[in-house]
Design a protein around this motif. Structure first.
Motif, mmCIF file in Angstrom:
data_model
loop_
_atom_site.group_PDB
_atom_site.id
_atom_site.type_symbol
_atom_site.label_atom_id
_atom_site.label_comp_id
_atom_site.label_asym_id
_atom_site.label_seq_id
_atom_site.Cartn_x
_atom_site.Cartn_y
_atom_site.Cartn_z
ATOM 1 N N ARG A 53 0.828 -1.211 0.000
ATOM 2 C CA ARG A 53 0.000 0.000 0.000
ATOM 3 C C ARG A 53 0.862 1.261 0.000
ATOM 4 O O ARG A 53 0.543 2.233 -0.688
ATOM 5 N N LYS A 54 1.931 1.249 0.768
ATOM 6 C CA LYS A 54 2.804 2.421 0.782
ATOM 7 C C LYS A 54 3.509 2.599 -0.569
ATOM 8 O O LYS A 54 3.715 3.720 -1.022
ATOM 9 N N LEU A 55 3.849 1.501 -1.204
ATOM 10 C CA LEU A 55 4.431 1.581 -2.547
ATOM 11 C C LEU A 55 3.429 2.195 -3.509
ATOM 12 O O LEU A 55 3.772 3.079 -4.320
ATOM 13 N N LEU A 56 2.193 1.740 -3.447
ATOM 14 C CA LEU A 56 1.144 2.266 -4.316
ATOM 15 C C LEU A 56 0.974 3.770 -4.118
ATOM 16 O O LEU A 56 0.897 4.541 -5.087
ATOM 17 N N ALA A 57 0.935 4.209 -2.858
ATOM 18 C CA ALA A 57 0.790 5.637 -2.567
ATOM 19 C C ALA A 57 2.008 6.423 -3.036
ATOM 20 O O ALA A 57 1.882 7.540 -3.559
ATOM 21 N N SER A 58 3.195 5.861 -2.880
ATOM 22 C CA SER A 58 4.420 6.552 -3.313
ATOM 23 C C SER A 58 4.439 6.738 -4.824
ATOM 24 O O SER A 58 4.822 7.803 -5.327
ATOM 25 N N ILE A 59 4.041 5.708 -5.554
ATOM 26 C CA ILE A 59 4.017 5.810 -7.014
ATOM 27 C C ILE A 59 3.018 6.886 -7.441
ATOM 28 O O ILE A 59 3.312 7.715 -8.308
ATOM 29 N N ALA A 60 1.837 6.881 -6.832
ATOM 30 C CA ALA A 60 0.822 7.884 -7.177
ATOM 31 C C ALA A 60 1.320 9.286 -6.872
ATOM 32 O O ALA A 60 1.090 10.228 -7.643
ATOM 33 N N ALA A 61 2.027 9.458 -5.757
ATOM 34 C CA ALA A 61 2.540 10.777 -5.386
ATOM 35 C C ALA A 61 3.617 11.248 -6.356
ATOM 36 O O ALA A 61 3.664 12.429 -6.726
ATOM 37 N N ILE A 62 4.487 10.334 -6.794
ATOM 38 C CA ILE A 62 5.519 10.695 -7.766
ATOM 39 C C ILE A 62 4.887 11.119 -9.085
ATOM 40 O O ILE A 62 5.273 12.125 -9.691
ATOM 41 N N ASP A 63 3.900 10.367 -9.513
ATOM 42 C CA ASP A 63 3.204 10.704 -10.750
ATOM 43 C C ASP A 63 2.507 12.059 -10.640
ATOM 44 O O ASP A 63 2.584 12.892 -11.548
ATOM 45 N N ALA A 64 1.854 12.296 -9.505
ATOM 46 C CA ALA A 64 1.100 13.543 -9.331
ATOM 47 C C ALA A 64 2.010 14.754 -9.281
ATOM 48 O O ALA A 64 1.649 15.835 -9.757
ATOM 49 N N ALA A 65 3.200 14.600 -8.705
ATOM 50 C CA ALA A 65 4.091 15.743 -8.502
ATOM 51 C C ALA A 65 5.018 16.005 -9.685
ATOM 52 O O ALA A 65 5.813 16.948 -9.644
ATOM 53 N N TYR A 66 4.905 15.205 -10.733
ATOM 54 C CA TYR A 66 5.808 15.385 -11.866
ATOM 55 C C TYR A 66 5.676 16.802 -12.439
ATOM 56 O O TYR A 66 4.584 17.286 -12.711
ATOM 57 N N GLY A 67 6.811 17.457 -12.624
ATOM 58 C CA GLY A 67 6.817 18.788 -13.223
ATOM 59 C C GLY A 67 6.684 19.925 -12.239
ATOM 60 O O GLY A 67 6.809 21.097 -12.618
ATOM 61 N N LEU A 68 6.422 19.605 -10.958
ATOM 62 C CA LEU A 68 6.356 20.671 -9.960
ATOM 63 C C LEU A 68 7.755 21.177 -9.645
ATOM 64 O O LEU A 68 8.705 20.404 -9.560
ATOM 65 N N THR A 69 7.878 22.450 -9.470
ATOM 66 C CA THR A 69 9.154 23.058 -9.110
ATOM 67 C C THR A 69 8.923 23.991 -7.935
ATOM 68 O O THR A 69 7.793 24.407 -7.661
ATOM 69 N N PRO A 70 9.990 24.355 -7.214
ATOM 70 C CA PRO A 70 9.804 25.298 -6.104
ATOM 71 C C PRO A 70 9.117 26.580 -6.534
ATOM 72 O O PRO A 70 8.351 27.168 -5.793
ATOM 73 N N ALA A 71 9.372 26.992 -7.780
ATOM 74 C CA ALA A 71 8.781 28.248 -8.256
ATOM 75 C C ALA A 71 7.277 28.143 -8.413
ATOM 76 O O ALA A 71 6.560 29.133 -8.348
ATOM 77 N N THR A 72 6.771 26.922 -8.619
ATOM 78 C CA THR A 72 5.325 26.764 -8.815
ATOM 79 C C THR A 72 4.638 26.295 -7.546
ATOM 80 O O THR A 72 3.465 25.976 -7.560
ATOM 81 N N ALA A 73 5.381 26.248 -6.455
ATOM 82 C CA ALA A 73 4.836 25.665 -5.234
ATOM 83 C C ALA A 73 4.162 26.672 -4.323
ATOM 84 O O ALA A 73 3.765 26.341 -3.222
ATOM 85 N N SER A 74 4.048 27.901 -4.731
ATOM 86 C CA SER A 74 3.397 28.902 -3.894
ATOM 87 C C SER A 74 1.906 28.929 -4.174
ATOM 88 O O SER A 74 1.447 28.598 -5.254
ATOM 89 N N LEU A 75 1.164 29.369 -3.166
ATOM 90 C CA LEU A 75 -0.289 29.398 -3.316
ATOM 91 C C LEU A 75 -0.715 30.354 -4.408
ATOM 92 O O LEU A 75 -1.732 30.180 -5.053
#
Length: 815
Positions: A789-811
């Motif tokens: 289950r933790k592997l499944l959640a980790s894979i989903a999180a990696i996929d979801a966060a693809y392309g995020l950068t510190p510059a785009t992380a602000s509200l």
């Protein structure tokens, strides 16, 4: 020797930039001292220009040899080739070590064809082009995830959830209650209410739908001399996606409603007209999506003039057998209607070994249009419910329909509507429509045929919170974001990796995540191979389709038990020494076993087995039966399965297909002796040196997966073999347990499991997310105690966060 030049402006070739500064300084000093010694002895170093030319020549020479001798197995960019060598050519070896490896052992089966300077040139080309950390960093910027459409399962589930999200209680979790609510009605023999006989109502929980009445009433307070009716109500839970066939058998009149909780509507099957008292059989088919429950109602009546009464409800799931619907698949309460689009689609592309939404054809485009039309009709049919319209003369009808259309589009494209989207998807389709139904159909068709719906990543260059929400929903549910995900996106929380991880963990509790995991195991364990399994009735008289159905249920219960336990330990998939059995399976596979818990629906129970004869999925009878011949075992089929799916090694397609023609062998030979003789050729042994020892380790299990000490000729089983370990060492395999122990301690085996899970969740290759993604996932998998289950959640999180950068992380960057 290849001449080299010391360039004072560059680190010497082969120097690892990841070394600490002290080691780098020592290495640099040693090379400069060597250069000084050469100069002192009068040996001239080549000029820089000549060295550059020579280096380019070496690279070109290495490239030419690689393309000729290596690319067919490793890919033109070292990316790997399916069924040859699937892992990318990356690693931590030094250039010298890589050169030695190639010189000694490559190409496979032609080890003497690339040695010396040729091996050095290939090593240099591979190292500098894609193997080394520097090369990987350069290649990383070029690799992007593929733009994909929704896969067919994703499309069906997304449309169902899109329409269902407007129904009350659609997302409400199911309880653990099982069975159907059963109500028996009739008149009291003597008591009256006013001038009429008293109406009597009895309620029970039914574990199955089967009822018989002869001359005696089921209750003393119900008059058999008057009409008796029995009604079953609740929901049925589908555990597989596909066409289900419902079979109603009865001597008497009945009505059957399915996936329509409004019982005032005409029934799907009207069996009220009766002629005679013979048993009739009526069938009703429906396409169902796994993981969802569907409301069902069966009303049966027996008149005082009918001598006997009988009613039975069966179903035949996809790939299953006709049987009474088991208690585990029934719930005693009504669930909301599910909007199922059953339009046929062409299959998704599976050329990479997993289903992807990359193939776009005219047939697929036409299917999306037909499916959108089907969905539009489903919406219009239930528009009053979906738009919360109280009556035909509701004064707010027009406003409610427009609100519904705007919400429908926003949920479908997974983000709030801006002015342009409102005009394109709502205002333009509605304008000029002859009536409300036509307007709504236009909105649904425009939306479900749009790129925004079909291609969730279309136009995404810099992901925002709504993109992250959409990715999480597709990865874990094959569907749309729920309200909680959308609210998190609105608050700008989905640029925070920690919050993304929390959302992924939350989403695992949803039933759609279970369906996603079931799909993974279907692929990893190749469960579809058992669809057409048949056995020689003279050799295996116990075999029939019902046995395979029971074994499939047993395996699915085992998988659920491991994955959704507290530990969710991958190792238990291979090592667990228990089975789920019903009475039939107990007699065949576990006559001496002790129960380890309560029965599931009064039929299946978990039993602990003594000794080490069973070892997780490796020895589950369903797989052992599927990977066997019709009249015997098959060490080759079982060995190939273990090699690819459990041990995680790659196999080339055989140079020529060879079948085991049993009649050509001496009948006194054991199966092991036949396979050994069949694969003795050196061309075969390049793969069968791995396949055969693994397959032989399962020879203690017959063609139905039962334990045996001797074969059909009463010859003792020899399951022991020498097997080449991951590092070339020799491992002695004497049983299935030995294979399981080897696999759970093998990094390549664990990596193969992680890779296949990644493919199933993301529909992408790991390399698109970074060259170290697979390494990082495998390491975190180990640190978590191999939690699936933790592997499944980790894979989903990696996929979801693809392309995020510190510059785009602000509200402020989220709309």
């Amino acid at each position: 020797m290849i001449p080299r030049t010391i360039d004072p402006n560059q680190p010497p070739a082969g120097l690892n930039p990841m070394m600490n500064h002290t080691r780098q300084a020592q290495s640099m000093l040693g090379l400069w001292l060597l250069a000084g010694a050469l100069l002192a002895t009068g040996v001239m170093l080549p000029r820089a220009k000549a060295s550059t030319n020579d280096a380019a020549a070496v690279m070109q020479r290495g490239k030419t040899i690689y393309e000729k001798m290596c690319a067919s197995c490793h890919g033109d960019q070292g990316q790997g080739v399916k069924y040859e060598y699937e892992d990318p050519l990356i690693g931590d070896r030094s250039l010298a070590s890589l050169t030695r490896k190639i010189d000694r052992s490559m190409p496979e089966d032609e080890e003497d064809s690339c040695v010396g300077d040729d091996a050095a040139a290939v090593a240099r080309y591979v190292y500098d082009t894609f193997y080394s950390p520097q090369a990987r960093a350069a290649q990383l910027a070029k690799i992007k995830p593929d733009l994909q459409r929704l896969t067919v399962p994703q499309y069906r589930r997304t449309v169902a959830d899109l329409i269902g999200s407007f129904r009350k209680g659609y997302d409400k979790p199911y309880t653990d209650k099982r069975g159907l609510s059963m109500r028996i009605n009739g008149h009291h023999p003597t008591e009256k209410k006013g001038d009429k006989k008293k109406w009597v109502d009895h309620r029970e929980l039914a574990g199955e739908v089967f009822y018989e009445i002869a001359d005696k009433s089921p209750y003393d307070d119900i008059d058999r001399g008057d009409r008796i009716s029995v009604t079953w109500e609740g929901s049925v839970l589908a555990d597989r996606t596909g066409e289900y066939e419902f079979v109603i058998r009865s001597r008497n009149g009945f009505d059957f409603w399915f996936n329509d909780p409004n019982w005032r509507n005409p029934p799907q099957v009207d069996g009220s007209v009766v002629s005679g008292n013979d048993v009739r059989e009526v069938k009703y088919s429906a396409y169902l999506i796994a993981g969802w429950a569907y409301p069902v109602r069966l009303k049966w009546s027996l008149s005082e003039k009918e001598a006997t009464g009988m009613i039975e409800l069966q179903w035949k799931p996809p790939g299953g057998v006709a049987e009474r619907i088991p208690m585990r698949a029934m719930m005693p309460y009504e669930t909301p209607k599910v909007a199922v689009v059953s339009t046929p689609f062409p299959p998704d592309d599976a050329s990479m070994g997993y289903e992807r939404g990359t193939a776009v054809s005219r047939a697929w485009q036409e299917a999306t249009i037909r499916a959108a039309i089907e969905a539009a009709n489903l919406v219009v049919r239930d528009l009053d419910e979906l738009a919360d319209i109280k009556s035909a003369d509701d004064p707010q009808r027009e406003a409610k329909v427009r609100k519904f259309c705007e919400q429908f589009v926003a949920r479908a494209i997974r983000r709030p509507l801006d002015d342009d989207a409102k005009k394109r998807f709502v205002e333009h389709p509605i304008s000029g429509a002859p009536d409300t139904d036509a307007a709504v159909k236009r909105v649904v068709l425009m939306t479900l045929c749009s790129a925004e719906f079909l291609y969730p990543e279309a136009g995404v260059t810099r992901p925002d919170d709504y993109d992250v929400a959409a990715r999480l929903a597709l990865a874990l549910w094959d569907s749309l974001p729920d309200d909680e995900l959308i609210k998190a996106a609105e608050r700008g929380q989905l640029h925070d990796p920690e919050h993304i991880a929390k959302q992924a963990q939350r989403m695992l509790a949803d039933r759609r995540a279970r369906s996603k995991v079931h799909g993974f195991f279907d692929h990893w364990l190749e469960l579809d191979r058992a669809k057409n399994v048949s056995k020689d009735e003279k050799v295996f008289p116990e075999f029939d389709a019902a046995l395979m159905n029971d074994l499939r249920v047993s395996l699915e219960m085992f998988l659920d038990d491991v994955v959704w336990s507290d530990a969710s330990d991958y190792r238990q998939l291979l090592l667990a020494n228990y089975l789920y059995v019903n009475d039939r399976l107990r007699k065949m596979y576990a006559p001496q076993a002790t129960d380890a818990g309560d029965k599931h629906d009064g039929e299946f129970v978990r039993v602990n087995l003594s000794g080490d004869r069973r070892s997780g999925v490796i020895t589950h009878p369903y797989l052992l039966t599927a990977f066997a011949y019709h009249n015997a075992t098959s060490p080759i089929h079982r060995g190939v399965f273990l090699t690819r799916n459990i041990v995680g090694r790659h196999l080339k397609p055989p140079p020529k297909a060879i079948s085991l023609a049993d009649a050509k062998f001496d009948p006194s030979l054991t199966m092991r002796q036949k396979v050994t003789e069949l694969t003795r050729d050196s061309a075969c042994m390049s793969c069968h040196a791995t396949i055969n020892p693994l397959g032989f380790s399962l020879e203690n299990y017959d063609g139905l997966g039962r334990w045996r000490n001797a074969d059909a000729n009463d010859k003792p089983i020899n399951a022991a073999s020498d097997f080449a370990g991951d590092d070339g060492d020799t491992v002695r395999l004497g049983s299935a347990r030995d294979v399981a122990e080897f696999a759970v301690n093998s990094r390549p085996a664990r990596r193969a499991f992680v890779r296949q899970m990644f493919h199933h969740v993301t529909k992408q290759d790991t390399s698109a997310y970074g060259i170290d993604t697979l390494d990082d996932l495998e390491a975190s998998f180990a640190e978590s105690g191999f939690s699936i289950r933790k592997l499944l959640a980790s894979i989903a999180a990696i996929d979801a966060a693809y392309g995020l950068t510190p510059a785009t992380a602000s509200l402020g960057d989220t709309p």
